[in-house]
Design a protein around this motif. Sequence first.
Motif, mmCIF file in Angstrom:
data_model
loop_
_atom_site.group_PDB
_atom_site.id
_atom_site.type_symbol
_atom_site.label_atom_id
_atom_site.label_comp_id
_atom_site.label_asym_id
_atom_site.label_seq_id
_atom_site.Cartn_x
_atom_site.Cartn_y
_atom_site.Cartn_z
ATOM 1 N N TRP A 145 -1.535 11.573 6.917
ATOM 2 C CA TRP A 145 -1.266 10.620 5.839
ATOM 3 C C TRP A 145 0.089 10.927 5.229
ATOM 4 N N PHE A 146 0.787 9.894 4.786
ATOM 5 C CA PHE A 146 2.017 10.103 4.037
ATOM 6 C C PHE A 146 2.060 9.137 2.861
ATOM 7 N N ASP A 147 2.820 9.534 1.857
ATOM 8 C CA ASP A 147 2.957 8.753 0.626
ATOM 9 C C ASP A 147 4.351 8.149 0.618
ATOM 10 N N ASP A 148 4.421 6.828 0.583
ATOM 11 C CA ASP A 148 5.712 6.161 0.524
ATOM 12 C C ASP A 148 5.583 4.948 -0.382
ATOM 13 N N PRO A 149 6.054 5.067 -1.628
ATOM 14 C CA PRO A 149 5.878 3.970 -2.580
ATOM 15 C C PRO A 149 6.636 2.704 -2.199
ATOM 16 N N THR A 150 7.592 2.803 -1.299
ATOM 17 C CA THR A 150 8.363 1.615 -0.902
ATOM 18 C C THR A 150 7.796 0.975 0.352
ATOM 19 N N ASP A 151 6.581 1.351 0.735
ATOM 20 C CA ASP A 151 5.995 0.883 1.985
ATOM 21 C C ASP A 151 6.863 1.419 3.114
ATOM 22 N N PHE A 152 6.904 0.768 4.252
ATOM 23 C CA PHE A 152 7.765 1.245 5.329
ATOM 24 C C PHE A 152 9.197 0.828 5.002
ATOM 25 N N PRO A 153 10.153 1.731 5.023
ATOM 26 C CA PRO A 153 11.534 1.358 4.722
ATOM 27 C C PRO A 153 12.059 0.308 5.700
ATOM 28 N N HIS A 154 12.869 -0.564 5.199
ATOM 29 C CA HIS A 154 13.607 -1.569 5.972
ATOM 30 C C HIS A 154 12.835 -2.776 6.483
ATOM 31 N N PRO A 155 11.549 -2.981 6.221
ATOM 32 C CA PRO A 155 10.914 -4.130 6.854
ATOM 33 C C PRO A 155 11.564 -5.474 6.535
ATOM 34 N N MET A 188 0.847 -1.178 0.000
ATOM 35 C CA MET A 188 0.000 0.000 0.000
ATOM 36 C C MET A 188 0.890 1.238 0.000
ATOM 37 N N ARG A 189 0.565 2.189 -0.819
ATOM 38 C CA ARG A 189 1.409 3.360 -1.002
ATOM 39 C C ARG A 189 1.141 4.452 0.043
ATOM 40 N N PHE A 190 -0.106 4.644 0.438
ATOM 41 C CA PHE A 190 -0.457 5.708 1.370
ATOM 42 C C PHE A 190 -0.712 5.118 2.754
ATOM 43 N N HIS A 191 -0.177 5.771 3.764
ATOM 44 C CA HIS A 191 -0.303 5.294 5.143
ATOM 45 C C HIS A 191 -0.553 6.470 6.070
ATOM 46 N N GLN A 192 -1.127 6.154 7.213
ATOM 47 C CA GLN A 192 -1.213 7.145 8.274
ATOM 48 C C GLN A 192 -0.059 6.877 9.231
ATOM 49 N N VAL A 193 0.378 7.928 9.896
ATOM 50 C CA VAL A 193 1.479 7.803 10.855
ATOM 51 C C VAL A 193 1.147 6.738 11.898
ATOM 52 N N LYS A 194 -0.107 6.654 12.311
ATOM 53 C CA LYS A 194 -0.465 5.667 13.333
ATOM 54 C C LYS A 194 -0.224 4.243 12.857
ATOM 55 N N ASP A 213 -6.463 6.942 23.042
ATOM 56 C CA ASP A 213 -7.332 8.101 22.847
ATOM 57 C C ASP A 213 -6.886 9.206 23.791
ATOM 58 N N GLY A 214 -6.895 10.408 23.299
ATOM 59 C CA GLY A 214 -6.515 11.534 24.129
ATOM 60 C C GLY A 214 -5.027 11.816 24.111
ATOM 61 N N SER A 215 -4.255 11.074 23.317
ATOM 62 C CA SER A 215 -2.823 11.321 23.211
ATOM 63 C C SER A 215 -2.596 12.717 22.650
ATOM 64 N N ASP A 216 -1.561 13.362 23.118
ATOM 65 C CA ASP A 216 -1.203 14.682 22.602
ATOM 66 C C ASP A 216 -0.808 14.621 21.133
ATOM 67 N N HIS A 217 -0.565 13.435 20.639
ATOM 68 C CA HIS A 217 -0.092 13.262 19.271
ATOM 69 C C HIS A 217 -1.194 12.808 18.305
ATOM 70 N N SER A 218 -2.438 12.876 18.721
ATOM 71 C CA SER A 218 -3.528 12.337 17.899
ATOM 72 C C SER A 218 -3.584 12.998 16.517
ATOM 73 N N LYS A 219 -3.306 14.280 16.434
ATOM 74 C CA LYS A 219 -3.349 14.962 15.138
ATOM 75 C C LYS A 219 -2.254 14.426 14.219
ATOM 76 N N VAL A 220 -1.052 14.252 14.752
ATOM 77 C CA VAL A 220 0.051 13.722 13.948
ATOM 78 C C VAL A 220 -0.242 12.283 13.536
ATOM 79 N N LEU A 221 -0.795 11.507 14.441
ATOM 80 C CA LEU A 221 -1.062 10.097 14.153
ATOM 81 C C LEU A 221 -2.051 9.918 13.008
ATOM 82 N N GLU A 222 -2.922 10.888 12.811
ATOM 83 C CA GLU A 222 -3.913 10.825 11.736
ATOM 84 C C GLU A 222 -3.361 11.337 10.404
#
Length: 154
Positions: A71-81, A1-7, A60-69
């Motif tokens: 989206w990013f585009d990475d055609p190589t999926d997650f690097p290094h898996p 999958m090319r598009f992912h959310q940080v979470k 829920d309620g994490s200070d990072h909820s906005k960042v976790l939502e």
Amino acid sequence: MRFHQVKELVEWAAGYHRRLGEQFTALAGGGVEERVRMALEYLAERERKQESDLTGYLDDGSDHSKVLETWFDDPTDFPHPPVLERLPGCIDCETVQSVLSTALTAHRTLQDLYAHRAELAGGDDERAFFEALANGHEAEVRRIARDIQRLEDY
């Protein structure tokens, strides 16, 4: 999958820590030398802590909820898996140093993953989030190396 959310990346990394911790625990229960067993048990505990820290971001309620939502585009999926997925299957349990080498490689690879995401971040909050994760892994690498070296010195 090319598009992912940080979470999704955070969930993946937490799961990786869980699997690595389980592998360390299983290896510690095998017929290994006492110091190697102690090193493996220590590493399993550190992996459980890393998993817990990451899953804490997902609450829920994490200070990072906005960042976790975000989206990013990475055609190589997650690097290094492929590298990360191979590590637990090839842990050399002959010496404390070989166990340490594997653990440090896993953590440095995750640190590189977070640094990569920070470089490609679409905003300041996302960049700061991944830089904090990378810095946390850098500190973890130092802690593990120091603590395992202390075990080796006894």
